[in-house]
Each structure stands twice: as C-alpha cells, then as structure tokens.
Design a protein around this motif. Structure first.
Motif, PDB file in Angstrom:
ATOM      1  N   SER A 179      -3.518 -15.636  12.622  1.00 50.15           N
ATOM      2  CA  SER A 179      -3.465 -14.210  12.282  1.00 50.15           C
ATOM      3  C   SER A 179      -3.209 -13.400  13.537  1.00 50.15           C
ATOM      4  CB  SER A 179      -4.784 -13.733  11.637  1.00 50.15           C
ATOM      5  OG  SER A 179      -5.827 -13.671  12.596  1.00 50.15           O
ATOM      6  N   ALA A 180      -2.726 -12.176  13.336  1.00 53.89           N
ATOM      7  CA  ALA A 180      -2.565 -11.255  14.466  1.00 53.89           C
ATOM      8  C   ALA A 180      -3.929 -10.872  15.019  1.00 53.89           C
ATOM      9  CB  ALA A 180      -1.797 -10.016  14.020  1.00 53.89           C
ATOM     10  N   THR A 181      -4.901 -10.732  14.141  1.00 55.36           N
ATOM     11  CA  THR A 181      -6.248 -10.374  14.588  1.00 55.36           C
ATOM     12  C   THR A 181      -6.773 -11.440  15.555  1.00 55.36           C
ATOM     13  OG1 THR A 181      -6.605  -9.293  12.471  1.00 55.36           O
ATOM     14  CG2 THR A 181      -8.572  -9.787  13.773  1.00 55.36           C
ATOM     15  N   GLY A 182      -6.639 -12.707  15.172  1.00 48.79           N
ATOM     16  CA  GLY A 182      -7.048 -13.803  16.058  1.00 48.79           C
ATOM     17  C   GLY A 182      -6.238 -13.793  17.343  1.00 48.79           C
ATOM     18  N   GLU A 220       0.305  -4.671  22.936  1.00 48.12           N
ATOM     19  CA  GLU A 220       0.944  -3.902  21.867  1.00 48.12           C
ATOM     20  C   GLU A 220       0.546  -4.495  20.515  1.00 48.12           C
ATOM     21  OE1 GLU A 220       5.279  -3.361  22.424  1.00 48.12           O
ATOM     22  OE2 GLU A 220       4.936  -3.799  24.539  1.00 48.12           O
ATOM     23  N   ASP A 221      -0.049  -3.664  19.660  1.00 48.85           N
ATOM     24  CA  ASP A 221      -0.272  -4.080  18.273  1.00 48.85           C
ATOM     25  C   ASP A 221       1.026  -3.799  17.529  1.00 48.85           C
ATOM     26  OD1 ASP A 221      -0.854  -4.436  15.630  1.00 48.85           O
ATOM     27  OD2 ASP A 221      -2.868  -3.559  15.746  1.00 48.85           O
ATOM     28  N   ALA A 222       1.847  -4.845  17.431  1.00 49.48           N
ATOM     29  CA  ALA A 222       3.152  -4.728  16.778  1.00 49.48           C
ATOM     30  C   ALA A 222       3.119  -5.380  15.398  1.00 49.48           C
ATOM     31  CB  ALA A 222       4.231  -5.353  17.657  1.00 49.48           C
ATOM     32  N   ALA A 223       1.960  -5.302  14.737  1.00 43.99           N
ATOM     33  CA  ALA A 223       1.816  -5.903  13.405  1.00 43.99           C
ATOM     34  C   ALA A 223       2.855  -5.354  12.428  1.00 43.99           C
ATOM     35  CB  ALA A 223       0.403  -5.667  12.865  1.00 43.99           C
ATOM     36  N   HIS A 224       3.262  -4.075  12.640  1.00 46.41           N
ATOM     37  CA  HIS A 224       4.225  -3.445  11.731  1.00 46.41           C
ATOM     38  C   HIS A 224       5.656  -3.548  12.252  1.00 46.41           C
ATOM     39  CE1 HIS A 224       0.881  -0.355  10.391  1.00 46.41           C
ATOM     40  NE2 HIS A 224       0.541  -1.618  10.167  1.00 46.41           N
ATOM     41  N   ALA A 225       5.844  -4.152  13.419  1.00 44.66           N
ATOM     42  CA  ALA A 225       7.055  -3.840  14.180  1.00 44.66           C
ATOM     43  C   ALA A 225       7.930  -5.035  14.518  1.00 44.66           C
ATOM     44  CB  ALA A 225       6.677  -3.086  15.449  1.00 44.66           C
ATOM     45  N   LEU A 280       2.336  -9.799  17.005  1.00 44.41           N
ATOM     46  CA  LEU A 280       3.053  -9.638  15.735  1.00 44.41           C
ATOM     47  C   LEU A 280       2.202 -10.216  14.614  1.00 44.41           C
ATOM     48  CD1 LEU A 280       6.397 -11.067  17.149  1.00 44.41           C
ATOM     49  CD2 LEU A 280       5.970  -8.646  16.662  1.00 44.41           C
ATOM     50  N   SER A 281       2.281  -9.623  13.430  1.00 38.70           N
ATOM     51  CA  SER A 281       1.540 -10.157  12.281  1.00 38.70           C
ATOM     52  C   SER A 281       2.498 -10.676  11.223  1.00 38.70           C
ATOM     53  CB  SER A 281       0.657  -9.081  11.642  1.00 38.70           C
ATOM     54  OG  SER A 281       0.095  -9.587  10.438  1.00 38.70           O
ATOM     55  N   PHE A 282       2.135 -11.815  10.647  1.00 45.16           N
ATOM     56  CA  PHE A 282       2.890 -12.383   9.523  1.00 45.16           C
ATOM     57  C   PHE A 282       2.023 -12.442   8.270  1.00 45.16           C
ATOM     58  CE2 PHE A 282       4.709 -14.924  13.281  1.00 45.16           C
ATOM     59  CZ  PHE A 282       5.624 -13.916  13.585  1.00 45.16           C
ATOM     60  N   ASN A 289       1.774  -8.976   3.610  1.00 43.97           N
ATOM     61  CA  ASN A 289       2.360  -7.645   3.382  1.00 43.97           C
ATOM     62  C   ASN A 289       3.333  -7.207   4.476  1.00 43.97           C
ATOM     63  OD1 ASN A 289       0.831  -7.412   1.110  1.00 43.97           O
ATOM     64  ND2 ASN A 289      -0.582  -5.889   1.912  1.00 43.97           N
ATOM     65  N   LYS A 290       3.445  -7.970   5.543  1.00 45.50           N
ATOM     66  CA  LYS A 290       4.222  -7.496   6.692  1.00 45.50           C
ATOM     67  C   LYS A 290       5.725  -7.768   6.507  1.00 45.50           C
ATOM     68  CE  LYS A 290       0.525  -5.818   8.294  1.00 45.50           C
ATOM     69  NZ  LYS A 290      -0.566  -6.435   8.994  1.00 45.50           N
ATOM     70  N   ASN A 291       6.559  -7.293   7.442  1.00 48.14           N
ATOM     71  CA  ASN A 291       8.018  -7.365   7.241  1.00 48.14           C
ATOM     72  C   ASN A 291       8.537  -8.789   7.158  1.00 48.14           C
ATOM     73  OD1 ASN A 291       7.574  -4.634   7.671  1.00 48.14           O
ATOM     74  ND2 ASN A 291       9.608  -4.330   8.550  1.00 48.14           N
ATOM     75  N   HIS A 308      -3.094   3.556   3.966  1.00 50.50           N
ATOM     76  CA  HIS A 308      -2.991   2.973   5.320  1.00 50.50           C
ATOM     77  C   HIS A 308      -3.014   4.082   6.353  1.00 50.50           C
ATOM     78  CE1 HIS A 308      -0.976   0.088   2.574  1.00 50.50           C
ATOM     79  NE2 HIS A 308      -1.719  -0.772   3.240  1.00 50.50           N
ATOM     80  N   TYR A 309      -4.124   4.375   6.932  1.00 52.39           N
ATOM     81  CA  TYR A 309      -5.442   3.753   6.817  1.00 52.39           C
ATOM     82  C   TYR A 309      -6.464   4.872   6.892  1.00 52.39           C
ATOM     83  CZ  TYR A 309      -2.656  -0.249   8.330  1.00 52.39           C
ATOM     84  OH  TYR A 309      -1.670  -1.197   8.435  1.00 52.39           O
ATOM     85  N   PRO A 310      -7.723   4.606   6.577  1.00 48.87           N
ATOM     86  CA  PRO A 310      -8.747   5.576   6.961  1.00 48.87           C
ATOM     87  C   PRO A 310      -8.816   5.632   8.491  1.00 48.87           C
ATOM     88  CG  PRO A 310      -9.725   3.636   5.888  1.00 48.87           C
ATOM     89  CD  PRO A 310      -8.245   3.426   5.903  1.00 48.87           C
TER      90      PRO A 310
END
Ligand SMILES: *Cc1c(COP(=O)(O)O)cnc(C)c1O
Length: 374
Positions: A57-60, A154-159, A178-180, A183-185, A317-319
């Motif tokens: 995960s991106a979080t990890g 850089e949090d590029a989870a969306h990018a 990067l996140s996969f 829901n991501k791109n 997306h998001y509080p």
C-alpha cells in the motif's frame, strides 16, 4: 431506468484477467518475477534514473520511507490539512509530529509559501499532496527543501501520470509515493510504489519491506532490523502491469470527461464551487465540487441520498484532517485551516472513471443542477 453510476469503478481488461490466471496457475504467486517486472515497467515509465520499489500500500510505503529517511521522535513533518488521513497518520506512526497547513480553496493544494511559513527548527520533511492529480508547484518547494536540507515525501496517491511542467510526477524529486488502491488511476487491487532519488534509501527500505532481511554474497539470509512485511504479490503485480499498459489512455479519458464537466457546470455554478482546471498535465483522479449545503437547507447526507435515488453515487474526499477525532484530541483546531474546513464540509466527488460515457457526465450534471436549484 439506467444503471447505477458509482463515483468510481476500475477497468480491468480480459488480457489482464488472463495474465492473473496465468500467475495463479504458475506455481509462484507471491513476490517474484511479476513483481520485479512491475518495478522495471514503472521505472521505465518514469523515465529511468530512479530507484523504484512496489509494496502492499501507499500508506505502508510512506511509513517505510519516513523511517528509512530517519524521521522519528522530535521531528516535524509539514502536511496539508486537506488530504486523506493516511498522510498524517504515517507521520504519527513513526513517532514524529504532523504540522498542518491550509490549502488553496480551488486547487486543494498547499502552496510553497504555506510550507515555508510553517518551518521550525524541528522540521525534517515536507509532504506535498498532489490533490486529485493536480501537481503541487514543486520547483520552489524542492528549492526550499534543498536550501534547508529537508526531505520531501510527495504523497502522489492521486498523481500517477500527472505531469508538472512536462515532467511526470515520480520522475524527479526526493521520495514520491504512488498508490495502486482499487480507486486510484491505476490499481493492483491494493498496492503502492516509492520512486526515489537517493540510492542510500534502498537498503533500509528493502529491510523495512521484508523482515529486516538482507542476503550476503553467498545468498545466506540474515536479519539486520526489526523490519515489517509489505511485499506485493505477483498476482497483484500482474493486475498492475495490465493497468500500466493502459494508464495514459485511462488518464486521457479522465481529462476528456473532466472537460465535459467544466463545459456543463462552469456556466451554471459559482467559480469557487468548481475545482481548478489545471493544464493538460492534470491526471484527474477525482472531480469534486463544493455544494453550499447550509444555503440549500439540505445536509450532505440528504444530498448524497437524493443523488443516489437518481442512480448516481457520490464520494466525500475528504474531511479536514485536523477536524478528525484523533487529531482534535491531539489539540488541533480545524477552524485554524478555513479552506480545508470548508472543503471538508462542502465537498462531494462526482463520478469520474475511464469507462464512463459522455452521457453519464450529462446525467450527473442534470441531477446536480436540479438539486442545486432549490
Ligand atoms: C489513497 C490515498 C493514500 C493511501 O493509499 P493506500 O494505497 O490505500 O495506502 C494516501 N494518500 C492519499 C491522498 C490517498 O488518496
């Protein structure tokens, strides 16, 4: 009655499904040749010259990156108040302190000036978030970090696929996550990647990712740290390879759909309610609008329910992070970040995913504008 339109849905093609089946039948299903192939393919996509690691995960990945970079107790990391909670959680998890800054209303991004204003002698790292796939202004931010000897994660989870001044996010900069997530791109179901410049991070990261293990020249295994367990499976990597093949096409379709949203909504809505259009480097992970619920006399829950009754799913997306219970308990006041607070209270994410038809955008806009007329 047309089908329900969710706010997002992954596109997995038959070729990818066949590749997954082949991995399942191969006798090797965890980290192996497909994972290595995905790392090579991502490195090639990002243009070479980068260290590349995939993980569960991106979080990890972000947590491992901070730890490998030596960020810990006594350190501060500057984080935008408008992001997914994971951006701040990973800082807390390594024992450091997130210091929140507000974002711009329309871009949802933090400016280099906002980062500069939050620096303290304890600042160790900056965490820009490329919100919804719109690049943060990285050149001045990299200059600021360079001048001060700070790390940038850089949090590029969306990018993934976003271009900043013509350069892909992840192809330059200190550490890029990067996140996969599904829901991501692009997705590996769950998964993420780190792209980084500094080869000295590779060894601590590899140990964080897999039990603290390294092998000596003879191939003998030893453990050098109390590492974690974040290795991606080959089944997941096969999904990712199929997604990466189509990523540029997916993102082009997202841009076309976003342009149609602007065409339909810009003449009817107050500009503050619409996101910043950006340029053709925007990867449009999400298209979110701000709805003045108080003025409409309708709660967001009611609004979401009415759109659902019209066959349309919305996201939130998001509080604002400082407004979440955990961060309020740490003493943060969400009112100190007024743009993040307003976005958090008024945002809804409209459906946007590559398999959507142009007519789906029209359906969403018709329903949205009808509900907003009240
Ligand atoms: C999705 C997301 C993450 C976390 O990604 P995972 O791969 O689910 O761990 C982090 N930051 C932002 C901004 C995200 O949208």
């Amino acid at each position: 009655m047309s089908d329900f339109l969710p706010f997002t849905r992954p596109t997995i093609d038959d070729e990818t499904i066949a590749d997954v089946v082949a991995v399942l039948r191969s006798g090797w299903i965890t980290s192996g040749p497909k994972t290595a192939e995905l790392e090579r393919a991502l490195a090639a996509y990002l243009g070479g010259g980068r260290q590349l690691r995939v993980m569960t995960s991106a979080t990890g990945g972000m947590e491992m990156a901070l730890r490998a970079a030596g960020v810990g107790p006594g350190d501060e990391v500057i984080v935008p108040a408008m992001s997914f909670a994971a951006s701040a959680n990973v800082v807390v998890r390594v024992g450091a302190r997130p210091v929140f800054i507000d974002v711009e209303l329309r871009s949802r991004n933090a400016t280099p000036a906002a980062f500069a204003a939050a620096l303290s002698p304890r600042t160790r790292a900056l965490m820009p978030v490329h919100f919804s796939g719109l690049a943060v202004d990285m050149d001045p931010l990299n200059a600021l970090a360079g001048a001060r000897g700070l790390r940038i994660l850089e949090d590029a989870a969306h990018a993934i696929g976003t271009r900043y001044r013509g350069r892909l996010i992840g192809s330059f900069g200190d550490i890029v996550s990067l996140s996969f997530h599904a829901n991501k791109n692009m997705t590996t179901i769950e998964g993420g990647a780190l792209s980084f410049a500094d080869p000295a991070l590779a060894l601590p990261l590899d140990r964080e990712r897999f039990h603290g293990i390294s092998k000596d020249a003879a191939g003998n295994v030893d453990v050098y740290s109390a590492g974690g367990k974040y290795n991606l499976t080959d089944v997941a990597a096969a999904v990712g390879l199929g997604q990466l093949r189509r990523l540029e096409g997916f993102n082009a379709r997202r841009r076309t759909l976003a342009a149609r949203y602007f065409e339909r909504l810009a003449p009817r809505l107050d500009p503050d309610m619409l996101p910043e259009p950006g340029d053709d480097g925007h990867s449009w992970h999400m298209f979110a609008v701000l709805v003045p619920f108080a003025r409409l006399g309708l709660s967001r829950d009611e609004f979401v329910a009415r759109m659902k009754a019209r066959g349309i799913g919305l996201g939130v997306h998001y509080p604002s992070i400082p407004g979440l219970t955990y961060y309020r308990q740490l003493g943060w006041d969400p009112a100190a970040f007024p743009n993040a607070a307003r976005i958090g209270a008024e945002t809804v994410t409209l459906p946007l995913f590559p398999a959507m038809a142009d007519g789906d955008v029209d359906r969403v806009c018709d329903a949205l504008l009808e509900l907003m007329k009240r």
